[in-house]
Design a protein around this motif. Structure first.
Motif, PDB file in Angstrom:
ATOM      1  N   LEU A  12       0.827  -1.206   0.000  1.00 46.88           N
ATOM      2  CA  LEU A  12       0.000   0.000   0.000  1.00 46.88           C
ATOM      3  C   LEU A  12       0.865   1.262   0.000  1.00 46.88           C
ATOM      4  CD1 LEU A  12      -2.903  -0.983   2.456  1.00 46.88           C
ATOM      5  CD2 LEU A  12      -3.040  -0.633  -0.017  1.00 46.88           C
ATOM      6  N   GLN A  13       1.953   1.207   0.774  1.00 46.64           N
ATOM      7  CA  GLN A  13       2.849   2.362   0.796  1.00 46.64           C
ATOM      8  C   GLN A  13       3.532   2.554  -0.564  1.00 46.64           C
ATOM      9  OE1 GLN A  13       5.514   1.684   4.066  1.00 46.64           O
ATOM     10  NE2 GLN A  13       4.055   2.455   5.604  1.00 46.64           N
ATOM     11  N   ALA A  19       1.570   6.555  -6.782  1.00 47.80           N
ATOM     12  CA  ALA A  19       0.513   7.513  -7.112  1.00 47.80           C
ATOM     13  C   ALA A  19       1.029   8.942  -6.947  1.00 47.80           C
ATOM     14  CB  ALA A  19      -0.709   7.274  -6.228  1.00 47.80           C
ATOM     15  N   GLU A  20       1.828   9.190  -5.904  1.00 49.13           N
ATOM     16  CA  GLU A  20       2.410  10.512  -5.695  1.00 49.13           C
ATOM     17  C   GLU A  20       3.370  10.873  -6.832  1.00 49.13           C
ATOM     18  OE1 GLU A  20       4.201  10.326  -1.837  1.00 49.13           O
ATOM     19  OE2 GLU A  20       2.278  10.561  -0.791  1.00 49.13           O
ATOM     20  N   LYS A  21       4.167   9.891  -7.256  1.00 49.11           N
ATOM     21  CA  LYS A  21       5.085  10.135  -8.367  1.00 49.11           C
ATOM     22  C   LYS A  21       4.322  10.432  -9.649  1.00 49.11           C
ATOM     23  CE  LYS A  21       9.141   7.588  -6.793  1.00 49.11           C
ATOM     24  NZ  LYS A  21      10.099   6.526  -7.108  1.00 49.11           N
ATOM     25  N   VAL A  22       3.238   9.694  -9.887  1.00 48.54           N
ATOM     26  CA  VAL A  22       2.425   9.932 -11.090  1.00 48.54           C
ATOM     27  C   VAL A  22       1.800  11.331 -11.023  1.00 48.54           C
ATOM     28  CG1 VAL A  22       0.304   9.223 -12.294  1.00 48.54           C
ATOM     29  CG2 VAL A  22       1.976   7.502 -11.594  1.00 48.54           C
ATOM     30  N   ALA A  23       1.288  11.694  -9.833  1.00 48.50           N
ATOM     31  CA  ALA A  23       0.686  13.025  -9.673  1.00 48.50           C
ATOM     32  C   ALA A  23       1.735  14.107  -9.884  1.00 48.50           C
ATOM     33  CB  ALA A  23       0.049  13.147  -8.293  1.00 48.50           C
ATOM     34  N   GLU A  24       2.925  13.910  -9.365  1.00 46.76           N
ATOM     35  CA  GLU A  24       3.999  14.892  -9.540  1.00 46.76           C
ATOM     36  C   GLU A  24       4.397  14.976 -11.015  1.00 46.76           C
ATOM     37  OE1 GLU A  24       6.449  17.884  -8.804  1.00 46.76           O
ATOM     38  OE2 GLU A  24       5.120  16.998  -7.301  1.00 46.76           O
ATOM     39  N   ALA A  25       4.457  13.837 -11.699  1.00 49.75           N
ATOM     40  CA  ALA A  25       4.788  13.840 -13.122  1.00 49.75           C
ATOM     41  C   ALA A  25       3.708  14.590 -13.911  1.00 49.75           C
ATOM     42  CB  ALA A  25       4.933  12.406 -13.634  1.00 49.75           C
TER      43      ALA A  25
END
Length: 118
Positions: A12-13, A19-25
């Motif tokens: 999950l982590q 997901a954070e990396k995708v959002a940042e990208a």
């Protein structure tokens, strides 16, 4: 079971980090697109100003001779109007006097084709 729970937590982590990396990208991509759009707008504006300047230069060159013609026509019109007004002022009294004389000085006479019935 604890290791399985721990593995799920790690999964999950890892999913959260992904997901954070995708959002940042996505954010970086949107920033790059916005920057590219602004640069394109600036380039378009610069090109438009350059073409407008060229047009104004060509227009001024083409209208330069026409502008002088317009000034000459205006000057000629003013001169002609001044001559017409001077002629009017000079001949007004003479024309009015002649007109009034012709209207008021009536000499009765018979028409050449008139026949006296008798």
């Amino acid at each position: 079971m604890a290791s399985q729970s721990q593995g799920i937590q790690q999964l999950l982590q890892a999913e959260k980090r992904a997901a954070e990396k995708v959002a940042e990208a996505r954010k970086r991509k949107n920033r790059r697109l916005k920057q590219a759009k602004e640069e394109a707008q600036a380039e378009i504006e610069q090109y438009r100003m350059q073409r407008e300047k060229e047009f104004k230069t060509k227009e001024a060159a083409a209208l330069g001779s026409h502008g002088n013609s317009a000034v000459e026509v205006d000057r000629d019109t003013v001169e002609r109007m001044a001559l017409i007004q001077a002629s009017y002022r000079g001949n007004r009294e003479t024309v009015l006097g002649d007109l009034l004389r012709r209207v008021c000085d009536i000499t009765p006479e018979f028409h050449v084709n008139y026949r006296v019935a008798g």
